[in-house]
Design a protein around this motif. Structure first.
Motif, PDB file in Angstrom:
ATOM      1  N   GLU A  95       0.840  -1.195   0.000  1.00 25.18           N
ATOM      2  CA  GLU A  95       0.000   0.000   0.000  1.00 25.18           C
ATOM      3  C   GLU A  95       0.872   1.240   0.000  1.00 25.18           C
ATOM      4  O   GLU A  95       1.990   1.231   0.510  1.00 25.18           O
ATOM      5  CB  GLU A  95      -0.885   0.006   1.256  1.00 25.18           C
ATOM      6  CG  GLU A  95      -1.934  -1.085   1.225  1.00 25.18           C
ATOM      7  CD  GLU A  95      -2.786  -1.079   2.480  1.00 25.18           C
ATOM      8  OE1 GLU A  95      -2.783  -0.057   3.203  1.00 25.18           O
ATOM      9  OE2 GLU A  95      -3.456  -2.092   2.726  1.00 25.18           O
ATOM     10  N   ILE A  96       0.331   2.321  -0.554  1.00 25.15           N
ATOM     11  CA  ILE A  96       1.052   3.593  -0.547  1.00 25.15           C
ATOM     12  C   ILE A  96       1.280   4.017   0.902  1.00 25.15           C
ATOM     13  O   ILE A  96       0.374   3.937   1.723  1.00 25.15           O
ATOM     14  CB  ILE A  96       0.259   4.651  -1.343  1.00 25.15           C
ATOM     15  CG1 ILE A  96       0.305   4.260  -2.825  1.00 25.15           C
ATOM     16  CG2 ILE A  96       0.814   6.047  -1.100  1.00 25.15           C
ATOM     17  CD1 ILE A  96      -0.537   5.114  -3.723  1.00 25.15           C
ATOM     18  N   GLY A  97       2.510   4.426   1.193  1.00 25.31           N
ATOM     19  CA  GLY A  97       2.836   4.832   2.556  1.00 25.31           C
ATOM     20  C   GLY A  97       3.458   3.715   3.363  1.00 25.31           C
ATOM     21  O   GLY A  97       4.026   3.957   4.421  1.00 25.31           O
ATOM     22  N   SER A  98       3.363   2.465   2.861  1.00 23.17           N
ATOM     23  CA  SER A  98       3.963   1.376   3.640  1.00 23.17           C
ATOM     24  C   SER A  98       5.478   1.353   3.426  1.00 23.17           C
ATOM     25  O   SER A  98       5.991   1.860   2.426  1.00 23.17           O
ATOM     26  CB  SER A  98       3.337   0.030   3.261  1.00 23.17           C
ATOM     27  OG  SER A  98       3.604  -0.262   1.907  1.00 23.17           O
ATOM     28  N   GLN A 113       9.900   3.802   1.253  1.00 27.79           N
ATOM     29  CA  GLN A 113       8.470   4.032   1.480  1.00 27.79           C
ATOM     30  C   GLN A 113       7.771   4.091   0.132  1.00 27.79           C
ATOM     31  O   GLN A 113       8.206   4.794  -0.784  1.00 27.79           O
ATOM     32  CB  GLN A 113       8.254   5.335   2.245  1.00 27.79           C
ATOM     33  CG  GLN A 113       6.789   5.519   2.613  1.00 27.79           C
ATOM     34  CD  GLN A 113       6.586   6.651   3.608  1.00 27.79           C
ATOM     35  OE1 GLN A 113       7.381   7.565   3.687  1.00 27.79           O
ATOM     36  NE2 GLN A 113       5.495   6.590   4.345  1.00 27.79           N
ATOM     37  N   VAL A 114       6.679   3.324   0.014  1.00 26.68           N
ATOM     38  CA  VAL A 114       5.942   3.267  -1.247  1.00 26.68           C
ATOM     39  C   VAL A 114       5.242   4.602  -1.485  1.00 26.68           C
ATOM     40  O   VAL A 114       4.474   5.061  -0.640  1.00 26.68           O
ATOM     41  CB  VAL A 114       4.911   2.121  -1.193  1.00 26.68           C
ATOM     42  CG1 VAL A 114       4.082   2.089  -2.480  1.00 26.68           C
ATOM     43  CG2 VAL A 114       5.617   0.791  -0.967  1.00 26.68           C
ATOM     44  N   VAL A 115       5.549   5.241  -2.629  1.00 25.37           N
ATOM     45  CA  VAL A 115       4.884   6.508  -2.939  1.00 25.37           C
ATOM     46  C   VAL A 115       3.794   6.341  -3.981  1.00 25.37           C
ATOM     47  O   VAL A 115       2.818   7.083  -3.981  1.00 25.37           O
ATOM     48  CB  VAL A 115       5.880   7.615  -3.374  1.00 25.37           C
ATOM     49  CG1 VAL A 115       6.603   8.171  -2.170  1.00 25.37           C
ATOM     50  CG2 VAL A 115       6.879   7.115  -4.384  1.00 25.37           C
ATOM     51  N   SER A 116       3.929   5.363  -4.880  1.00 29.40           N
ATOM     52  CA  SER A 116       2.818   5.100  -5.801  1.00 29.40           C
ATOM     53  C   SER A 116       2.940   3.696  -6.374  1.00 29.40           C
ATOM     54  O   SER A 116       4.029   3.113  -6.398  1.00 29.40           O
ATOM     55  CB  SER A 116       2.764   6.145  -6.924  1.00 29.40           C
ATOM     56  OG  SER A 116       3.869   5.989  -7.769  1.00 29.40           O
ATOM     57  N   VAL A 117       1.811   3.190  -6.807  1.00 30.89           N
ATOM     58  CA  VAL A 117       1.770   1.872  -7.433  1.00 30.89           C
ATOM     59  C   VAL A 117       1.197   2.076  -8.827  1.00 30.89           C
ATOM     60  O   VAL A 117       0.066   2.526  -8.980  1.00 30.89           O
ATOM     61  CB  VAL A 117       0.889   0.896  -6.615  1.00 30.89           C
ATOM     62  CG1 VAL A 117       0.811  -0.461  -7.321  1.00 30.89           C
ATOM     63  CG2 VAL A 117       1.439   0.735  -5.200  1.00 30.89           C
ATOM     64  N   ALA A 118       2.043   1.800  -9.843  1.00 27.92           N
ATOM     65  CA  ALA A 118       1.612   1.988 -11.234  1.00 27.92           C
ATOM     66  C   ALA A 118       1.242   0.629 -11.828  1.00 27.92           C
ATOM     67  O   ALA A 118       1.284  -0.382 -11.140  1.00 27.92           O
ATOM     68  CB  ALA A 118       2.739   2.654 -12.027  1.00 27.92           C
TER      69      ALA A 118
END
Length: 166
Positions: A95-98, A113-118
């Motif tokens: 997830e974004i933020g994880s 830290q995940v900032v986006s998932v494309a």
């Protein structure tokens, strides 16, 4: 006892970071019951953090600030990674933020830290969460003691009073 290299230091701390409105927010603490215990001079802590403590002794209090350069560096816009979605096969997409535990080609562990998932990749920010922020530490030195031979050989402290591996 005075803090010196090859001594184990236990301390409390409150770590504050600046908010946009000019106030400070408490982001981390170590208490009397759960102090931070580390082997001084072993390179586990920020060098400037140790430098600020180096004149202190048991029961001394401290209050100092570190600039971003002295702490975790400035925020680097380029420090992002595109992780191919194949990396996550068989696992849920983060997830974004994880925060993801990652490893580079040299085997160094770090976190992103995940900032986006494309559609085909996950974009991860590799900056330390506190990059670009001045850090404000306040606390008390609870205990200073010489490290044991075992602690010195392992390069880290074994709890406030030293402990044995089972």
């Amino acid at each position: 006892m005075k803090i010196e290299p090859q001594h184990v230091v236990s301390l409390t701390y409150d770590l504050y970071v600046d908010q946009e409105d000019g106030s400070e927010a408490l982001v981390e603490s170590a208490t009397q019951e759960q102090p931070l215990t580390f082997l001084f001079g072993a390179g586990q802590m920020l060098p400037k953090f140790e430098e600020n403590l180096s004149t202190l002794s048991t029961n001394d209090t401290y209050d100092f600030r570190l600039t971003p350069e002295e702490a975790y560096g400035e925020h680097d816009e380029e420090a992002v990674a595109n992780l191919p979605l194949e990396m996550f096969q068989g696992a849920d997409l983060p997830e974004i933020g994880s925060i993801l535990p990652l490893q580079d080609n040299n085997g160094n562990h770090f976190q992103g830290q995940v900032v986006s998932v494309a559609e085909d990749s996950v974009i991860v920010d590799l900056n330390h969460p506190m990059a670009g922020q001045p850090l404000h530490f306040k606390g008390t030195i609870i205990n200073v003691r010489p490290a044991t031979a075992e602690e010195l050989s392992h390069g880290h402290a074994h709890g406030p009073d030293g402990h044995h591996h089972h």
